[in-house]
Design a protein around this motif. Structure first.
Motif, mmCIF file in Angstrom:
data_model
loop_
_atom_site.group_PDB
_atom_site.id
_atom_site.type_symbol
_atom_site.label_atom_id
_atom_site.label_comp_id
_atom_site.label_asym_id
_atom_site.label_seq_id
_atom_site.Cartn_x
_atom_site.Cartn_y
_atom_site.Cartn_z
ATOM 1 N N LYS A 1 0.828 -1.195 0.000
ATOM 2 C CA LYS A 1 0.000 0.000 0.000
ATOM 3 C C LYS A 1 0.873 1.260 0.000
ATOM 4 C CE LYS A 1 -4.025 -0.482 1.924
ATOM 5 N NZ LYS A 1 -5.124 -0.590 2.887
ATOM 6 N N LYS A 2 1.967 1.189 0.740
ATOM 7 C CA LYS A 2 2.913 2.301 0.814
ATOM 8 C C LYS A 2 3.537 2.566 -0.558
ATOM 9 C CE LYS A 2 7.141 3.379 3.341
ATOM 10 N NZ LYS A 2 8.089 2.863 4.316
ATOM 11 N N ILE A 3 3.918 1.488 -1.258
ATOM 12 C CA ILE A 3 4.533 1.604 -2.584
ATOM 13 C C ILE A 3 3.527 2.178 -3.591
ATOM 14 C CG2 ILE A 3 5.440 0.256 -4.522
ATOM 15 C CD1 ILE A 3 6.804 -1.540 -2.406
ATOM 16 N N ILE A 4 2.264 1.728 -3.512
ATOM 17 C CA ILE A 4 1.220 2.219 -4.411
ATOM 18 C C ILE A 4 1.022 3.719 -4.233
ATOM 19 C CG2 ILE A 4 -1.273 2.172 -4.856
ATOM 20 C CD1 ILE A 4 -1.115 -0.892 -4.237
ATOM 21 N N ARG A 5 0.929 4.164 -2.982
ATOM 22 C CA ARG A 5 0.746 5.590 -2.697
ATOM 23 C C ARG A 5 1.930 6.406 -3.191
ATOM 24 N NH1 ARG A 5 -1.391 4.744 3.249
ATOM 25 N NH2 ARG A 5 -3.580 4.390 2.800
ATOM 26 N N ASN A 6 3.117 5.899 -2.968
ATOM 27 C CA ASN A 6 4.334 6.593 -3.382
ATOM 28 C C ASN A 6 4.393 6.717 -4.904
ATOM 29 O OD1 ASN A 6 6.753 7.877 -3.112
ATOM 30 N ND2 ASN A 6 7.919 6.073 -2.523
ATOM 31 N N THR A 7 4.016 5.649 -5.597
ATOM 32 C CA THR A 7 4.016 5.644 -7.058
ATOM 33 C C THR A 7 3.029 6.667 -7.599
ATOM 34 O OG1 THR A 7 4.560 3.298 -7.018
ATOM 35 C CG2 THR A 7 3.780 4.172 -9.099
ATOM 36 N N LEU A 8 1.828 6.729 -7.005
ATOM 37 C CA LEU A 8 0.828 7.702 -7.445
ATOM 38 C C LEU A 8 1.321 9.123 -7.220
ATOM 39 C CD1 LEU A 8 -2.481 6.069 -6.195
ATOM 40 C CD2 LEU A 8 -1.775 6.398 -8.544
ATOM 41 N N TRP A 9 1.973 9.350 -6.089
ATOM 42 C CA TRP A 9 2.510 10.672 -5.753
ATOM 43 C C TRP A 9 3.558 11.101 -6.772
ATOM 44 C CZ3 TRP A 9 7.344 12.354 -3.706
ATOM 45 C CH2 TRP A 9 7.333 13.639 -3.191
ATOM 46 N N LYS A 10 4.445 10.167 -7.139
ATOM 47 C CA LYS A 10 5.493 10.464 -8.119
ATOM 48 C C LYS A 10 4.902 10.683 -9.513
ATOM 49 C CE LYS A 10 9.372 8.182 -5.893
ATOM 50 N NZ LYS A 10 10.289 7.044 -5.924
ATOM 51 N N LYS A 11 3.868 9.919 -9.858
ATOM 52 C CA LYS A 11 3.247 10.029 -11.168
ATOM 53 C C LYS A 11 2.594 11.399 -11.344
ATOM 54 C CE LYS A 11 0.274 7.440 -14.280
ATOM 55 N NZ LYS A 11 -0.620 6.306 -14.427
ATOM 56 N N LYS A 12 1.965 11.907 -10.273
ATOM 57 C CA LYS A 12 1.350 13.232 -10.329
ATOM 58 C C LYS A 12 2.402 14.290 -10.648
ATOM 59 C CE LYS A 12 -2.595 12.846 -7.221
ATOM 60 N NZ LYS A 12 -3.136 13.262 -5.921
ATOM 61 N N GLY A 13 3.538 14.211 -9.982
ATOM 62 C CA GLY A 13 4.622 15.151 -10.215
ATOM 63 C C GLY A 13 5.161 15.059 -11.623
ATOM 64 N N TYR A 14 5.280 13.832 -12.118
ATOM 65 C CA TYR A 14 5.784 13.606 -13.477
ATOM 66 C C TYR A 14 4.840 14.221 -14.504
ATOM 67 C CZ TYR A 14 6.886 11.188 -17.815
ATOM 68 O OH TYR A 14 7.187 10.914 -19.124
ATOM 69 N N LEU A 15 3.529 14.034 -14.312
ATOM 70 C CA LEU A 15 2.559 14.571 -15.267
ATOM 71 C C LEU A 15 2.548 16.099 -15.256
ATOM 72 C CD1 LEU A 15 -0.408 12.066 -14.795
ATOM 73 C CD2 LEU A 15 1.172 12.221 -16.714
ATOM 74 N N LYS A 16 2.693 16.698 -14.062
ATOM 75 C CA LYS A 16 2.750 18.166 -13.967
ATOM 76 C C LYS A 16 3.994 18.698 -14.676
ATOM 77 C CE LYS A 16 -0.676 19.114 -11.030
ATOM 78 N NZ LYS A 16 -1.741 20.040 -11.183
ATOM 79 N N ALA A 17 5.123 18.018 -14.489
ATOM 80 C CA ALA A 17 6.372 18.435 -15.126
ATOM 81 C C ALA A 17 6.274 18.306 -16.639
ATOM 82 C CB ALA A 17 7.526 17.599 -14.595
ATOM 83 N N LEU A 18 5.647 17.239 -17.099
ATOM 84 C CA LEU A 18 5.466 17.012 -18.534
ATOM 85 C C LEU A 18 4.618 18.113 -19.157
ATOM 86 C CD1 LEU A 18 6.359 14.674 -20.422
ATOM 87 C CD2 LEU A 18 4.058 13.760 -20.165
ATOM 88 N N LYS A 19 3.539 18.490 -18.452
ATOM 89 C CA LYS A 19 2.657 19.538 -18.932
ATOM 90 C C LYS A 19 3.387 20.885 -18.988
ATOM 91 C CE LYS A 19 -2.248 19.913 -18.564
ATOM 92 N NZ LYS A 19 -3.422 19.678 -17.765
ATOM 93 N N ALA A 20 4.163 21.171 -17.940
ATOM 94 C CA ALA A 20 4.914 22.431 -17.885
ATOM 95 C C ALA A 20 5.955 22.485 -19.003
ATOM 96 C CB ALA A 20 5.581 22.576 -16.528
ATOM 97 N N PHE A 21 6.627 21.374 -19.234
ATOM 98 C CA PHE A 21 7.633 21.310 -20.297
ATOM 99 C C PHE A 21 6.985 21.518 -21.660
ATOM 100 C CE2 PHE A 21 10.236 18.982 -23.378
ATOM 101 C CZ PHE A 21 11.443 19.629 -23.194
#
Length: 53
Positions: A12-32
């Motif tokens: 559950k910890k890994i799933i939450r961490n992955t979702l958190w990182k994915k959100k950041g990645y998508l925001k960075a992709l959009k900004a780029f």
């Protein structure tokens, strides 16, 4: 009286961490992508003067 909570499972910890990182990645992709479109002059949502002194 305070009772200690049960420990969160590792999966559950890994799933939450992955979702958190994915959100950041998508925001960075959009900004780029937005920065790239402004730089090339293809932006529809932003107006910028390229030749500013």
């Amino acid at each position: 009286m305070a009772v200690p909570k049960k420990r969160t499972s590792r999966s559950k910890k890994i799933i939450r961490n992955t979702l958190w990182k994915k959100k950041g990645y998508l925001k960075a992709l959009k900004a780029f992508s937005l920065g790239q479109s402004i730089f090339t002059g293809n932006s529809k949502s932003f107006f910028c003067n390229k030749y500013q002194r």
